[in-house]
Design a protein around this motif. Structure first.
Motif, mmCIF file in Angstrom:
data_model
loop_
_atom_site.group_PDB
_atom_site.id
_atom_site.type_symbol
_atom_site.label_atom_id
_atom_site.label_comp_id
_atom_site.label_asym_id
_atom_site.label_seq_id
_atom_site.Cartn_x
_atom_site.Cartn_y
_atom_site.Cartn_z
ATOM 1 N N VAL A 128 0.937 -1.266 0.009
ATOM 2 C CA VAL A 128 0.030 -0.074 0.094
ATOM 3 C C VAL A 128 1.018 1.122 0.027
ATOM 4 O O VAL A 128 1.734 1.558 0.895
ATOM 5 N N PHE A 129 0.709 2.012 -1.230
ATOM 6 C CA PHE A 129 1.542 3.347 -1.218
ATOM 7 C C PHE A 129 0.723 4.551 -0.844
ATOM 8 O O PHE A 129 -0.598 4.747 -1.222
ATOM 9 N N TYR A 130 1.436 5.580 -0.324
ATOM 10 C CA TYR A 130 0.927 6.789 -0.117
ATOM 11 C C TYR A 130 1.833 7.897 -0.868
ATOM 12 O O TYR A 130 2.775 8.364 -0.501
ATOM 13 N N ILE A 131 1.080 8.431 -1.959
ATOM 14 C CA ILE A 131 1.761 9.395 -2.841
ATOM 15 C C ILE A 131 1.308 10.740 -2.679
ATOM 16 O O ILE A 131 0.021 11.053 -2.791
ATOM 17 N N ASP A 132 2.215 11.623 -2.450
ATOM 18 C CA ASP A 132 1.962 13.090 -2.280
ATOM 19 C C ASP A 132 1.064 13.653 -3.250
ATOM 20 O O ASP A 132 1.767 13.607 -4.632
ATOM 21 N N GLU A 133 0.156 14.321 -3.052
ATOM 22 C CA GLU A 133 -0.682 14.906 -4.240
ATOM 23 C C GLU A 133 0.245 15.962 -4.936
ATOM 24 O O GLU A 133 -0.188 16.471 -6.125
ATOM 25 N N ASP A 134 1.052 16.702 -4.320
ATOM 26 C CA ASP A 134 1.666 17.897 -4.776
ATOM 27 C C ASP A 134 2.909 17.560 -5.677
ATOM 28 O O ASP A 134 3.194 18.010 -6.630
ATOM 29 N N SER A 135 3.704 16.706 -4.998
ATOM 30 C CA SER A 135 4.863 16.300 -5.622
ATOM 31 C C SER A 135 5.085 15.220 -6.322
ATOM 32 O O SER A 135 5.910 14.897 -7.027
ATOM 33 N N TRP A 136 3.855 14.366 -6.158
ATOM 34 C CA TRP A 136 3.818 12.984 -6.648
ATOM 35 C C TRP A 136 4.904 11.931 -6.049
ATOM 36 O O TRP A 136 5.278 10.901 -6.900
ATOM 37 N N GLY A 137 5.526 12.696 -5.203
ATOM 38 C CA GLY A 137 6.767 11.699 -4.448
ATOM 39 C C GLY A 137 6.011 10.526 -3.488
ATOM 40 O O GLY A 137 4.946 10.955 -2.706
ATOM 41 N N LEU A 138 6.301 9.327 -3.438
ATOM 42 C CA LEU A 138 5.832 8.463 -2.563
ATOM 43 C C LEU A 138 6.451 8.806 -1.165
ATOM 44 O O LEU A 138 7.606 8.843 -0.836
#
Length: 449
Positions: free
Chosen positions: A362-372
């Motif tokens: 399960v991954f959580y990806i930042d909405e602003d930078s698209w970094g995991l």
């Protein structure tokens, strides 16, 4: 936004990629939302109702006074104090905003805590990148297998309005890295008693789109040499990463100093262990996730407000030593900054008949930078096994949000591995220029000698 996941009904078309299918690209009316109610990279521009997440106003685009690349990043939020700390005693109050991995760490280690600070939406890219995102957004497609991109040129967010988990993942894989960079990341396997031996590297990464003569179907080139300790020094890995891995799988080579030979290395992928990680880190855990996604079914679960590592300038402070940072069981959590941000939650489930040591991720990806920013890794029995987090910050000098380090905690072995810290090393250099010869097997042979 509610703290719980957006429901499937609200998401509408945001479904996982059907087997063998291709999702249509977004249309011009959706692209017109970029820079309006959405940021140029596709995030919600507005803050949340409670005020814990502010509106995006352009990000952090100028270095603070006193910044020098040679001295490292100046913390623009150095005077801030934590709003609150989350421990095992009070984590139930914040359960909806915590990952399964964070809850497990809090429950397992009494010394583990999350210091939560005011949120700052610092992510920003150069204006040219925003223009390129809008230009390519109506053209880029997933390959038939979902294992690559079609009609891709050089955008750093191919799917600013993702409609599937695999689209959100590709935004992470191709995100902006200032064209190319040279860094000196340190890897440390930390035993249960806190002991560790730094493994130092010199790494060059070059995005193919920033090169004058890249080969076709290339996303990036990677060259990494181990420089110490002496027992492993001299080994070098070269990777040519395709854009469309449905057409062509990753090309990798290694130089073995003992044999003084360059060999093809198909094992530098998927769940094969990184040779210096003592089995705690697989090759596809580098950069939180990299490589071909074809062994998993990807599902976009929605967007959620979460407490995640963010703006970790304190951890990057070059006055710190590794002994200041590394502790038994986990990093020194007084040095790690957490904030409340919206993240895309993506679930990867191992396909029937495929092999991987992780049955679910399960991954959580930042909405602003698209970094995991975080990941929960489950074994084949469905039990939470390892917990990853990336210590992100906005590199305001080059307008990129490449993390300063990441860590993987093994809940079963009570050990962990951290990768990327440079506090005692030379600072990374961005805007790297290189041509194809730099990343050729012949150059690998010469550098080995």
């Amino acid at each position: 936004m509610n703290r719980t996941l957006i429901s499937a009904a609200v998401l509408g078309g945001f479904l996982s990629l059907a087997s063998g299918g291709v999702l249509a690209q977004i249309d011009a009316s959706e692209v017109a939302r970029l820079g309006q109610e959405l940021t140029p990279t596709g995030a919600e521009k507005a803050g949340n109702a409670s005020g814990s997440i502010p509106a995006w106003t352009g990000g952090l685009t100028q270095p603070p006074a006193g910044f020098s690349a040679d001295k490292g990043y100046v913390d623009p939020f150095a005077t801030e104090k934590p709003l609150f700390s989350i421990t095992a005693a009070n984590m139930s109050e914040y359960a909806q905003q915590l990952t399964a991995g964070q809850k497990a760490m809090l429950a397992k280690y009494p010394s583990y805590k999350l210091n939560v600070y005011p949120s700052h939406r610092t992510a920003a890219l150069p204006a040219a990148e925003y223009a390129q995102i809008a230009q390519e957004a109506t053209r880029v497609l997933l390959a038939d297998s979902g294992n690559g991109l079609l009609n891709y040129q050089k955008t750093t967010v191919p799917f600013p309005i993702p409609k599937s988990g695999i689209e959100a993942l590709f935004n992470h894989l191709v995100r902006y890295r200032a064209g190319g960079y040279q860094s000196y990341p340190t890897e440390m396997v930390v035993q249960a008693n806190g002991s560790f031996t730094p493994v130092r590297r010199e790494v060059k990464v070059m995005m193919a789109s920033a090169m004058g003569n890249p080969e076709s179907n290339r996303l990036l080139y990677f060259l990494g040499a181990v420089t110490s300790p002496e027992s492993v020094a001299g080994s070098i890995t070269l990777v040519h990463e395709p854009i469309d891995q449905a057409k062509e799988s990753r090309l990798a080579w290694t130089y073995n100093p003992g044999q003084r030979r360059v060999l093809r290395a198909p094992e530098v992928s998927y769940d094969s262990p990184v040779s210096t990680s003592d089995g705690l880190r697989t090759n596809d855990m580098t950069d939180m996730f990299n490589g071909a996604p074809n062994r998993y079914e990807w599902k976009l679960l929605g967007k959620q407000e979460m407490i995640v590592p963010y703006n970790n300038y304190k951890l990057a402070d070059r006055s710190l030593t590794y002994k200041d940072i590394i502790q038994p069981n986990h990093l020194n959590q007084d040095l790690v900054r957490y904030e409340t941000h919206r993240v895309w939650v993506v679930q990867a489930t191992l396909k029937p008949g495929e092999r991987h040591i992780y049955g679910k991720r399960v991954f959580y990806i930042d909405e602003d930078s698209w970094g995991l920013l975080a990941a929960d890794l489950y074994d084949g029995r469905g039990e939470l096994w390892r917990v990853q987090e990336a210590h992100s910050l906005q590199r305001y000098d080059v307008l990129s949000a490449i993390q300063v380090s990441d860590v993987a905690y093994d809940l079963q072995a009570r050990r962990y591995v951290t990768y990327g810290l440079e506090n005692e090393e030379k600072p990374a250099r961005f805007g790297l220029t290189a041509d194809l010869k730099t990343f050729s097997p012949a150059a690998l042979r010469r550098s080995g000698r």
